[in-house]
Design a protein around this motif. Structure first.
Motif, mmCIF file in Angstrom:
data_model
loop_
_atom_site.group_PDB
_atom_site.id
_atom_site.type_symbol
_atom_site.label_atom_id
_atom_site.label_comp_id
_atom_site.label_asym_id
_atom_site.label_seq_id
_atom_site.Cartn_x
_atom_site.Cartn_y
_atom_site.Cartn_z
ATOM 1 N N PHE A 1 0.721 -1.245 0.075
ATOM 2 C CA PHE A 1 0.139 0.026 -0.035
ATOM 3 C C PHE A 1 0.992 1.231 -0.050
ATOM 4 O O PHE A 1 0.607 2.111 -0.818
ATOM 5 N N GLY A 2 1.868 1.141 0.990
ATOM 6 C CA GLY A 2 2.576 2.610 1.070
ATOM 7 C C GLY A 2 3.291 2.890 -0.327
ATOM 8 O O GLY A 2 3.639 3.962 -0.558
ATOM 9 N N ALA B 1 3.107 5.797 6.256
ATOM 10 C CA ALA B 1 2.831 4.734 5.085
ATOM 11 C C ALA B 1 3.973 5.395 4.339
ATOM 12 O O ALA B 1 4.599 6.707 4.137
ATOM 13 N N ALA B 2 4.714 4.369 3.592
ATOM 14 C CA ALA B 2 5.780 5.143 2.726
ATOM 15 C C ALA B 2 7.117 5.480 3.325
ATOM 16 O O ALA B 2 7.821 6.135 2.646
ATOM 17 N N ARG B 3 6.959 5.192 4.465
ATOM 18 C CA ARG B 3 8.327 5.429 5.431
ATOM 19 C C ARG B 3 9.231 3.940 5.694
ATOM 20 O O ARG B 3 8.179 3.181 6.393
ATOM 21 N N VAL B 4 10.223 3.692 5.691
ATOM 22 C CA VAL B 4 10.881 2.638 5.826
ATOM 23 C C VAL B 4 10.735 2.168 7.323
ATOM 24 O O VAL B 4 10.263 1.156 7.682
ATOM 25 N N LEU B 5 10.827 3.246 8.279
ATOM 26 C CA LEU B 5 10.445 2.749 9.904
ATOM 27 C C LEU B 5 9.061 3.046 10.012
ATOM 28 O O LEU B 5 8.749 2.678 11.211
ATOM 29 N N GLY B 6 8.136 3.444 9.328
ATOM 30 C CA GLY B 6 6.931 3.581 9.725
ATOM 31 C C GLY B 6 6.194 2.707 10.397
ATOM 32 O O GLY B 6 5.699 2.712 11.506
ATOM 33 N N PRO B 7 6.197 1.378 9.749
ATOM 34 C CA PRO B 7 5.493 0.148 10.406
ATOM 35 C C PRO B 7 6.129 -0.071 11.846
ATOM 36 O O PRO B 7 5.248 -0.457 12.848
ATOM 37 N N VAL B 8 7.528 -0.043 12.035
ATOM 38 C CA VAL B 8 7.907 -0.433 13.237
ATOM 39 C C VAL B 8 7.526 0.692 14.396
ATOM 40 O O VAL B 8 7.007 0.124 15.553
ATOM 41 N N VAL B 9 7.914 1.700 14.185
ATOM 42 C CA VAL B 9 7.166 2.984 15.099
ATOM 43 C C VAL B 9 5.662 2.706 15.286
ATOM 44 O O VAL B 9 5.426 2.752 16.471
ATOM 45 N N TYR C 1 -3.073 -2.087 9.248
ATOM 46 C CA TYR C 1 -3.202 -0.836 8.479
ATOM 47 C C TYR C 1 -3.045 0.359 9.605
ATOM 48 O O TYR C 1 -2.522 1.409 9.277
ATOM 49 N N ALA C 2 -3.806 0.229 10.423
ATOM 50 C CA ALA C 2 -3.873 1.376 11.672
ATOM 51 C C ALA C 2 -2.303 1.646 12.121
ATOM 52 O O ALA C 2 -1.843 2.802 12.361
ATOM 53 N N VAL C 3 -1.683 0.556 12.387
ATOM 54 C CA VAL C 3 0.041 0.496 12.631
ATOM 55 C C VAL C 3 0.768 1.318 11.613
ATOM 56 O O VAL C 3 1.633 2.371 11.849
ATOM 57 N N LEU C 4 0.267 0.846 10.267
ATOM 58 C CA LEU C 4 1.072 1.587 9.121
ATOM 59 C C LEU C 4 1.044 3.235 9.232
ATOM 60 O O LEU C 4 1.601 3.858 8.766
ATOM 61 N N ILE C 5 -0.322 3.376 9.011
ATOM 62 C CA ILE C 5 -0.647 4.735 9.029
ATOM 63 C C ILE C 5 -0.406 5.606 10.206
ATOM 64 O O ILE C 5 0.008 6.727 10.106
ATOM 65 N N PHE D 1 5.825 9.810 11.054
ATOM 66 C CA PHE D 1 7.194 9.636 10.447
ATOM 67 C C PHE D 1 6.942 10.359 9.068
ATOM 68 O O PHE D 1 7.775 10.895 8.241
ATOM 69 N N GLY D 2 5.661 10.651 8.582
ATOM 70 C CA GLY D 2 5.248 11.027 7.289
ATOM 71 C C GLY D 2 5.795 12.645 6.987
ATOM 72 O O GLY D 2 6.177 13.349 8.144
ATOM 73 N N ASP D 3 5.887 12.820 5.900
ATOM 74 C CA ASP D 3 6.296 14.209 5.352
ATOM 75 C C ASP D 3 5.039 15.036 4.944
ATOM 76 O O ASP D 3 4.421 14.663 3.972
ATOM 77 N N LYS D 4 4.503 16.020 5.810
ATOM 78 C CA LYS D 4 3.544 16.574 5.414
ATOM 79 C C LYS D 4 3.391 17.286 4.197
ATOM 80 O O LYS D 4 2.387 17.433 3.575
ATOM 81 N N LYS D 5 4.749 17.720 3.714
ATOM 82 C CA LYS D 5 4.802 18.315 2.391
ATOM 83 C C LYS D 5 4.299 17.145 1.255
ATOM 84 O O LYS D 5 3.460 17.878 0.398
#
Lengths: 291, 331
Positions: B33-34, B252-260, B244-248, B319-323
């Motif tokens: 998804f990410g 998403a689309a951040r390497v460490l996103g799922p872990v954090v 999905y909740a964990v990922l978001i 971890f996502g980038d707001k931009k």
């Protein structure tokens, strides 16, 4: 581009080659790169495209014009494999393309852009460009894991991409997201990205739509450059002034059919073209039309 | 209130087996998804296939657990191909429908009465199928720190599990900075444009589905081995949506996103639960408002509320980038 004094430009070559071609729909060209026969596409009861025969001259800039709904974009989609015709055959450089997947069409050297620009927003401008390069070793799933296998090629591709970006005056934006570009810059990016594929035939779907006048001039220059570099260009456009300015040959479509062909200076006065744009009875009064 | 106990439980959970399972499941989803933009709503199916393959082969067929792991990976690849072949040429929503249905079919087959002999029906399979794995446990003493407490078996699972997380995070990192990753991300943005540049989009989507599915199967291995049992209802759609909740949450689309995301999700879930329990116990929360049995449901409500607030005030995740998100909205 500087030329030796006695050399001829590619434009002169293209114009000379098309000089003695008859101005009738579906006419044969001296050196066609694309030949299409009986290409038909129906949407339910509507026949969107019904092209009996058409040829695109190699090395020339050909404009595909016609009123809204004439089937120009559908014809583009069919030729490039993005849509499937109900029937018909066409060849590119002698290779039959009916039923060939769009990515294979692109690999053969026939690359298109889209009417609604498809900049890849959350990729940098430079990554958009690099994506276009062909035969990338690092695009294989196993080799991707080992950078030493593709780093050298990646540097080469980056250099090529930066050169193109400089030519299109987008080099200052290389590290920005593509979404940060203006509409006109996205058009430029899409054209530049198509060139990364190193195509023989560039197909531009309304390259000038929604672009401000200053940028239009630079786009026109770039399209002429493509021809000088030996590429063939086929483009869809609405603006007659631009068509007159840059094209060597014009193909006119109306209601799915090719209704006229010819050099830009003469084709505009062709009665079939005027009928297509203004309706067959445009010069009659209402009373005459009813009789 | 025993704050030491509450923090011990929360932290043990935040770096414990559950966090590992969800981190792995979400790493797989992140690939789907990410990065690729594939709407896989059947990640639970990949976990189930991984978990059940190990349990069935070891318990019913007496296969070595190591060979069973290999078979589980193979089964996840097969499932990905089965899902991908008919759907990946179609629009994105077809994959979503087919994956959610397939995951449910897998669960229903596993709990069916007819196949009870093999899959154990709704009770699942319980047995010592992790014996080979625990036999090589180098931590016979377990762990007993003030804020971190694991039994020997749990500690071994946690160490191996985090090892797997590190490996797959590093794998994602390597893949996403390669030209392969560039094609994958470009497909997420606009697959027609990628096709027009001569890339075989179908092949790349299939590779992504297989890779993310295999990581999901590893999550299933950890799930099965850590509990020494598999139960069909653990692999319901709720598992997918928590992933999905964990990922978001993490981004998403951040390497460490799922872990954090997984660490925070499990910390909050247990922290809220234990705090509420403590408050109910000492009658700070009166019985008419909430009793011990209702704490389990209320914690999910509060976590849900937290996720809503996150979506409103930080939609790109932690971890996502707001931009990037703002750009997307403009497009």
């Amino acid at each position: 581009m500087t030329l030796a004094p006695n050399s001829t430009t590619k434009k002169e070559v293209a114009v000379a080659a098309l000089k003695n071609v008859a101005t009738i729909p579906g006419v044969k060209k001296p050196d066609p790169i694309v030949i299409a026969d009986n290409v038909v596409r129906k949407f339910g009861g509507l026949t969107a495209v019904d092209v009996e025969h058409v040829e695109i001259q190699r090395g020339a800039i050909t404009a595909l014009i016609g009123p809204n709904g004439a089937g120009k974009t559908t014809f583009f989609n069919l030729l490039t494999g993005f849509d499937k015709p109900d029937s018909g055959n066409w060849t590119f450089n002698g290779t039959a393309l009916a039923g060939v997947a769009p990515h294979k069409v692109a690999r053969l050297g026939m690359v298109r852009t889209f009417q609604l620009t498809k900049a890849l927003f959350r990729l940098s401008v430079l990554d958009n460009m690099r994506l276009g390069a062909r035969h990338q070793k690092g695009e294989g799933i196993l080799r991707a894991l080992i950078p030493t296998l593709w780093k050298a090629q990646e540097n080469q591709i980056t250099k090529q991409a930066m050169e193109l970006l400089t030519r299109f005056k987008l080099d200052a934006k290389a590290d920005d997201f593509a979404a940060a570009l203006s509409g006109g810059q996205r058009k430029l990016l899409e054209m530049a990205r198509a060139l990364m594929v190193e195509p023989e035939l560039v197909m531009l779907d309304e390259p000038m739509a929604g672009v401000n006048p200053a940028l239009t001039q630079s786009l026109l220059g770039h399209i002429k450059d493509l021809r000088e570099q030996g590429m063939t260009v086929l483009f869809v456009e609405h603006d007659m002034d631009m068509v007159r300015d840059i094209s060597d040959w014009v193909i006119v479509m109306a209601q799915g059919k090719v209704v006229a062909e010819g050099p830009p200076e003469s084709v505009m006065s062709n009665p079939a073209v005027i009928d297509a744009y203004l309706g067959a009875h445009h010069d009659q009064t209402l009373e005459e039309g009813e009789n | 209130m025993d704050w030491t106990f509450i923090f011990q439980q929360s932290i043990s959970s935040a770096v414990g087996v559950n966090a590992i399972i969800f981190a792995l499941a979400a790493i797989g989803l992140n690939m789907h998804f990410g990065y690729t933009g594939l709407l896989n709503f059947g990640q639970a199916g990949f976990l189930a296939v991984g978990a059940y393959t190990v349990a069935v082969l070891v318990v019913n067929f007496d296969v070595s657990v190591w060979i069973a792991f290999l078979a589980g990976i193979f089964a996840a690849i097969l499932l990905a191909l089965l899902l991908g072949v008919p759907t990946l040429r179609l629009r994105a929503d077809y994959l979503a429908i087919v994956t959610i249905a397939t995951a449910e079919i897998i669960r229903q087959v596993a709990r069916s009465v007819t196949l009870r002999e093999y899959f154990g029906g709704s009770d699942g399979i319980t047995g010592k199928f992790g014996a080979d794995f625990f036999a090589i446990n180098p931590f016979p003493a377990g762990l007993d720190l003030p804020l971190l407490r694991y039994t020997p078996n749990d500690l071994w699972v946690v160490v191996v599990g985090w090892g797997l997380v590190v490996i797959f995070v590093f794998f994602t990192y390597l893949m996403m900075r390669s030209p392969w990753g560039r094609v994958i991300k470009a497909i997420r943005e606009d697959e027609e444009a990628v096709r027009s540049l001569g890339k075989n989009v179908y092949l790349y989507k299939m590779q992504s589905l297989v890779l993310g599915g295999v990581v999901g199967a590893f999550a299933g291995f950890v799930y099965a081995i850590s509990r020494q049992s598999v139960q069909p209802d653990n692999y319901s759609t709720a598992l997918t949506f928590f992933a999905y909740a964990v990922l978001i949450l993490g981004g998403a689309a951040r390497v460490l996103g799922p872990v954090v995301g997984a660490v925070i999700f499990w910390f909050l879930l247990v922290f809220i639960e234990q705090t509420l329990r403590g408050l109910v116990n000492i009658d700070k929360i009166p019985d008419w408002l909430m009793n011990q049995n209702q704490v389990g449901q209320v914690r999910f409500m509060l976590v849900g509320l937290g996720l809503m607030l996150l979506m409103i005030y930080r939609p790109q995740g932690i971890f996502g980038d707001k931009k990037e998100l703002a750009l997307d909205a403009r497009a």
